[in-house]
Structure formats: structure tokens, C-alpha cells
Scaffold this motif. Structure first.
Motif, PDB file in Angstrom:
ATOM      1  N   THR A   1      79.436  -1.622 -37.384  1.00 55.15           N
ATOM      2  CA  THR A   1      79.187  -3.016 -37.737  1.00 55.15           C
ATOM      3  C   THR A   1      78.863  -3.092 -39.220  1.00 55.15           C
ATOM      4  OG1 THR A   1      78.336  -3.528 -35.534  1.00 55.15           O
ATOM      5  CG2 THR A   1      77.735  -5.036 -37.308  1.00 55.15           C
ATOM      6  N   VAL A   2      79.565  -3.953 -39.917  1.00 60.46           N
ATOM      7  CA  VAL A   2      79.316  -4.196 -41.329  1.00 60.46           C
ATOM      8  C   VAL A   2      78.406  -5.413 -41.429  1.00 60.46           C
ATOM      9  CG1 VAL A   2      80.368  -4.834 -43.533  1.00 60.46           C
ATOM     10  CG2 VAL A   2      81.551  -3.244 -42.003  1.00 60.46           C
ATOM     11  N   ILE A   3      77.329  -5.286 -42.206  1.00 59.56           N
ATOM     12  CA  ILE A   3      76.406  -6.392 -42.432  1.00 59.56           C
ATOM     13  C   ILE A   3      76.782  -7.069 -43.750  1.00 59.56           C
ATOM     14  CG2 ILE A   3      73.990  -7.073 -42.743  1.00 59.56           C
ATOM     15  CD1 ILE A   3      74.585  -5.820 -39.991  1.00 59.56           C
ATOM     16  N   CYS A   4      77.044  -8.364 -43.692  1.00 64.31           N
ATOM     17  CA  CYS A   4      77.343  -9.139 -44.898  1.00 64.31           C
ATOM     18  C   CYS A   4      76.112  -9.957 -45.259  1.00 64.31           C
ATOM     19  CB  CYS A   4      78.547 -10.047 -44.673  1.00 64.31           C
ATOM     20  SG  CYS A   4      80.086  -9.136 -44.480  1.00 64.31           S
ATOM     21  N   ASN A   5      75.588  -9.720 -46.455  1.00 62.53           N
ATOM     22  CA  ASN A   5      74.377 -10.399 -46.909  1.00 62.53           C
ATOM     23  C   ASN A   5      74.652 -11.722 -47.605  1.00 62.53           C
ATOM     24  OD1 ASN A   5      72.464  -8.439 -46.043  1.00 62.53           O
ATOM     25  ND2 ASN A   5      73.206  -7.123 -47.687  1.00 62.53           N
ATOM     26  N   SER A   6      75.908 -11.976 -47.956  1.00 62.32           N
ATOM     27  CA  SER A   6      76.249 -13.221 -48.636  1.00 62.32           C
ATOM     28  C   SER A   6      77.690 -13.598 -48.304  1.00 62.32           C
ATOM     29  CB  SER A   6      76.098 -13.081 -50.151  1.00 62.32           C
ATOM     30  OG  SER A   6      77.093 -12.213 -50.661  1.00 62.32           O
ATOM     31  N   LEU A   7      77.995 -14.843 -48.494  1.00 64.45           N
ATOM     32  CA  LEU A   7      79.363 -15.309 -48.285  1.00 64.45           C
ATOM     33  C   LEU A   7      80.310 -14.590 -49.238  1.00 64.45           C
ATOM     34  CD1 LEU A   7      81.353 -17.199 -46.898  1.00 64.45           C
ATOM     35  CD2 LEU A   7      80.729 -18.946 -48.585  1.00 64.45           C
ATOM     36  N   GLN A   8      79.863 -14.387 -50.470  1.00 66.17           N
ATOM     37  CA  GLN A   8      80.694 -13.694 -51.457  1.00 66.17           C
ATOM     38  C   GLN A   8      81.024 -12.279 -51.010  1.00 66.17           C
ATOM     39  OE1 GLN A   8      82.030 -15.101 -54.321  1.00 66.17           O
ATOM     40  NE2 GLN A   8      83.253 -13.240 -54.267  1.00 66.17           N
ATOM     41  N   SER A   9      80.052 -11.562 -50.453  1.00 63.63           N
ATOM     42  CA  SER A   9      80.319 -10.197 -50.000  1.00 63.63           C
ATOM     43  C   SER A   9      81.302 -10.203 -48.825  1.00 63.63           C
ATOM     44  CB  SER A   9      79.027  -9.457 -49.635  1.00 63.63           C
ATOM     45  OG  SER A   9      78.414  -9.999 -48.489  1.00 63.63           O
ATOM     46  N   PHE A  10      81.196 -11.199 -47.953  1.00 61.90           N
ATOM     47  CA  PHE A  10      82.151 -11.311 -46.843  1.00 61.90           C
ATOM     48  C   PHE A  10      83.563 -11.456 -47.379  1.00 61.90           C
ATOM     49  CE2 PHE A  10      84.793 -13.885 -44.062  1.00 61.90           C
ATOM     50  CZ  PHE A  10      84.749 -13.150 -42.887  1.00 61.90           C
ATOM     51  N   TRP A  11      83.776 -12.422 -48.296  1.00 66.23           N
ATOM     52  CA  TRP A  11      85.128 -12.658 -48.819  1.00 66.23           C
ATOM     53  C   TRP A  11      85.634 -11.471 -49.614  1.00 66.23           C
ATOM     54  CZ3 TRP A  11      87.225 -15.722 -45.867  1.00 66.23           C
ATOM     55  CH2 TRP A  11      86.678 -16.940 -45.487  1.00 66.23           C
TER      56      TRP A  11
ATOM     57  N   ASP B   1      83.402  -4.638 -36.537  1.00 67.81           N
ATOM     58  CA  ASP B   1      82.518  -5.750 -36.204  1.00 67.81           C
ATOM     59  C   ASP B   1      81.805  -6.161 -37.486  1.00 67.81           C
ATOM     60  OD1 ASP B   1      83.085  -5.685 -33.449  1.00 67.81           O
ATOM     61  OD2 ASP B   1      81.556  -4.166 -33.102  1.00 67.81           O
ATOM     62  N   VAL B   2      81.580  -7.445 -37.650  1.00 75.08           N
ATOM     63  CA  VAL B   2      80.905  -7.973 -38.842  1.00 75.08           C
ATOM     64  C   VAL B   2      79.740  -8.843 -38.388  1.00 75.08           C
ATOM     65  CG1 VAL B   2      81.160  -9.471 -40.854  1.00 75.08           C
ATOM     66  CG2 VAL B   2      83.029  -7.944 -40.200  1.00 75.08           C
ATOM     67  N   HIS B   3      78.590  -8.648 -39.018  1.00 73.15           N
ATOM     68  CA  HIS B   3      77.437  -9.490 -38.745  1.00 73.15           C
ATOM     69  C   HIS B   3      77.010 -10.137 -40.056  1.00 73.15           C
ATOM     70  CE1 HIS B   3      74.001 -11.048 -36.632  1.00 73.15           C
ATOM     71  NE2 HIS B   3      73.224 -10.636 -37.624  1.00 73.15           N
TER      72      HIS B   3
END
Length: 59
Positions: free
Chosen positions: A3-13, A25-27
Motif C-alpha cells: 500500500t502506497v500512502i499519499c500525503n498530498s494530492l500533488q504526491s498522488f498525481w 493499493d493506495v491510501h
């Protein structure tokens, strides 16, 4: 499964655009509106993300 943890919308994109989330999996732990959550979930197939979940902030 990892599972990858995204701390910000920018990191997700950034990770999605570079195919780092494919098959994982992404959280997301950043705050999202219902619209943004729907938009992110709509990108799941395009980026081949296995599953996307969100933390719910408690006030």
C-alpha cells in the motif's frame, strides 16, 4: 499487497503520472471533498491502481 500512502494530492498525481501506483493499493491521507474523491476514484482504471482508500478526518 503493498500500500502506497499519499500525503498530498500533488504526491498522488506525481506518482500516478509516473506509473508508480500501477497494480498497488493506495491510501490517501489528505483531505478531499466528495467531488475530488469521486474524481480520484475515476482515475483508478486509467492509472491501473488496484484499490484506493481515504482517511476520514476527525474534527
Amino acid at each position: 499487497m503493498k500500500t502506497v500512502i499519499c500525503n498530498s494530492l500533488q504526491s498522488f498525481w506525481d506518482m500516478a503520472d509516473h506509473n508508480f501506483l500501477e497494480g498497488l493499493d493506495v491510501h490517501c491521507v489528505f483531505p478531499v471533498s466528495d467531488y475530488l474523491k469521486s474524481f480520484i476514484l475515476g482515475s483508478q482504471a486509467r492509472y491501473k491502481i488496484r484499490n484506493i482508500t481515504f482517511s476520514k478526518a476527525v474534527c
